[in-house]
Design an enzyme around this catalytic site. Structure first.
Site, PDB file in Angstrom:
ATOM      1  N   PHE A  78      -8.954 -32.284 -27.828  1.00  0.00           N
ATOM      2  CA  PHE A  78      -8.889 -33.175 -29.586  1.00  0.00           C
ATOM      3  C   PHE A  78      -8.894 -31.921 -30.424  1.00  0.00           C
ATOM      4  O   PHE A  78      -8.879 -32.083 -31.041  1.00  0.00           O
ATOM      5  CB  PHE A  78      -9.778 -34.611 -30.011  1.00  0.00           C
ATOM      6  N   LYS A  79      -9.829 -30.841 -30.034  1.00  0.00           N
ATOM      7  CA  LYS A  79      -9.839 -29.607 -31.578  1.00  0.00           C
ATOM      8  C   LYS A  79      -8.046 -29.002 -31.415  1.00  0.00           C
ATOM      9  O   LYS A  79      -8.238 -28.558 -32.838  1.00  0.00           O
ATOM     10  CB  LYS A  79     -10.981 -28.986 -31.131  1.00  0.00           C
ATOM     11  N   ASP A  80      -7.533 -29.882 -30.800  1.00  0.00           N
ATOM     12  CA  ASP A  80      -6.119 -28.876 -31.500  1.00  0.00           C
ATOM     13  C   ASP A  80      -5.607 -29.689 -33.058  1.00  0.00           C
ATOM     14  O   ASP A  80      -5.131 -29.008 -33.562  1.00  0.00           O
ATOM     15  CB  ASP A  80      -5.033 -29.524 -30.479  1.00  0.00           C
TER      16      ASP A  80
END
Ligand SMILES: *Cc1c(COP(=O)(O)O)cnc(C)c1O
Length: 434
Positions: free
Chosen positions: A106-108
């Protein structure tokens, strides 16, 4: 929009300055001076909007005049150009899959938005900006990928040799161009220590403008609201607003979710799903906030002893404990329970979770047992293939590798090995400056 430091000892700044600085000079976290509201008409018509237009409406008040509308629309469209599907797992539990971005976590979303904002601000400067980051795993890949090819920005990532997974190492070391991986002959703590020292080294800062890309940066934190709205856009259980359950480590992700709820997103409740690093669930039970040293677990992206974003969560409730606990609950899940959940959900529901998602699923299931009329969403924060070494022995099945990852695993690793001491980092940064 202006941002103030939660330590109250620094001047207010705009979005641009908060993004470039990362942390306020008094070491506090930046916080928006007011919380925007989206009106009910906007929420009710969310299904008619594109994801890019939802994201733009959510983030625009936070950016203000620092980026013109056309540029911000482009930045936001590039940030969200991969899907975040909501997938039913059981009768009352849905997975919000946040692993369809380039580095499968999710850090993208935050890294892509931040990199593009910083790239935009770098164009206005004559001097290059160097993003310096230490990583124990997912952050480095997302940051390296987000900043890859962004003009005016160099990226230097430090990682501990032999201590990141094979997939994670390739994500750091196969890009090239403006991304350089430094393979440190030491631990993650060594890497972090070296980076910290660089940020306080004035003589180095005269040669190179350094900035950090860690999760406290407002340009990484705020765009994480996007996918909570995308989840609601796909929610068809109209009689029940969803319970959101978020696998949490540094608490940036769940803090963004709570912020979106305050701005108008319908939500019945929030759950902080933690592994045994459970300062926050304990606090929510007892009212005592006891920082501990992080312990290693299978869901290692959540091995955080003192979550840096939790002060922002408290601020969202004006430090009112009763308000906080009426919206937020916490659960603690052990590694044994994590493995048993991966196995059971794979067998009974035909859905494969990664270790972080499993912590989320089980926490949500426990909450819903006590609240049987509700339904909920857990955030599946990483693709199971990133943790195949945990998942495969538990299920006894191979995790298929997505084609893009397969291709990346074939590329040669490019890293520079350095010793785990600050002078080695300084020498590298000075020699490659300018
Ligand atoms: C970083 C990370 C988390 C924790 O997110 P926070 O915003 O730090 O709470 C959870 N799962 C995965 C896979 C991560 O990479």
């Amino acid at each position: 929009m202006q941002y103030y430091s939660l330590n109250q000892q620094s001047p207010r700044v705009t979005f641009k300055e908060a993004t470039i600085r990362g942390q306020a000079p008094d070491k506090g976290l930046y916080f928006p001076e007011r919380l925007p509201r989206l009106d009910k008409k906007w929420i009710d018509s969310i299904r008619d909007r594109s994801t890019a237009s939802i994201a733009f409406d959510v983030i625009q008040p936070y950016v203000g005049n620092d980026i013109p509308e056309d540029d911000l629309r482009r930045i936001v469209a590039e940030t969200v150009d991969f899907p975040s599907p909501l997938v039913p797992v059981s009768e009352n539990i849905f997975a919000l899959e946040l692993f369809h971005g380039p580095t499968l976590a999710f850090k993208d979303t935050g890294a892509r938005f931040m990199s593009r904002c910083l790239g935009y601000f770098a164009r206005e400067r004559s001097e290059k900006i160097t993003v310096l980051a230490a990583t124990s795993g997912d952050t480095g890949g997302a940051v390296a990928n987000g900043f890859y090819g962004v003009e005016g920005v160099d990226v230097v990532i430090l990682y501990p040799s032999g201590k990141v997974s094979a997939v994670q190492e390739k994500q750091l070391t196969t890009l090239g161009k403006n991304v350089q991986a430094l393979e440190v002959n030491g631990t993650f703590d060594d890497c972090q220590q070296m980076v910290k020292q660089a940020f306080t080294d004035d003589s180095l800062q005269t040669k190179r403008m350094l900035t950090s890309a860690n999760s406290i940066n407002v340009a990484r934190w705020l765009p994480q609201q996007f996918y909570y709205f995308f989840a609601f856009r796909q929610w068809s259980e109209n009689e029940h607003p969803p319970v959101f359950c978020v696998p949490s480590g540094n608490f940036g992700n769940i803090c963004a979710g709570i912020l979106s709820h305050i701005s108008g997103l319908p939500a019945a409740h929030f759950i902080a799903a933690c592994n045994i690093n459970d300062v926050v669930p304990r606090y929510l039970q007892s009212g005592n906030y006891e920082v501990r040293k992080a312990k290693t677990t299978l869901s290692n992206a959540m091995d955080v002893g003192n979550p840096s974003n939790f002060v922002r969560v408290l601020q969202l409730f004006n430090n009112n404990f009763a308000d906080l606990t009426s919206l937020l609950s916490g659960y603690t899940i052990t590694d044994e329970e994590t493995k048993a959940t991966i196995r059971r959900v794979n067998r009974e529901n035909g859905y494969l979770t990664d270790p972080h998602g499993a912590v989320g699923f089980l926490s949500l299931e426990r909450y819903l047992k006590e609240h049987p009329h509700q339904k909920g969403i857990f955030l599946e924060t990483a693709h199971p293939v990133k943790f195949y070494d945990v998942v495969e022995p538990v299920t006894g099945e191979k995790v298929p590798i997505p084609p893009a990852i397969e291709a990346m695993l074939q590329l040669p690793k490019q890293s520079i090995q350095i010793e785990p001491v600050y002078p080695a980092l300084k020498e590298y940064l000075e020699q490659t400056a300018g």
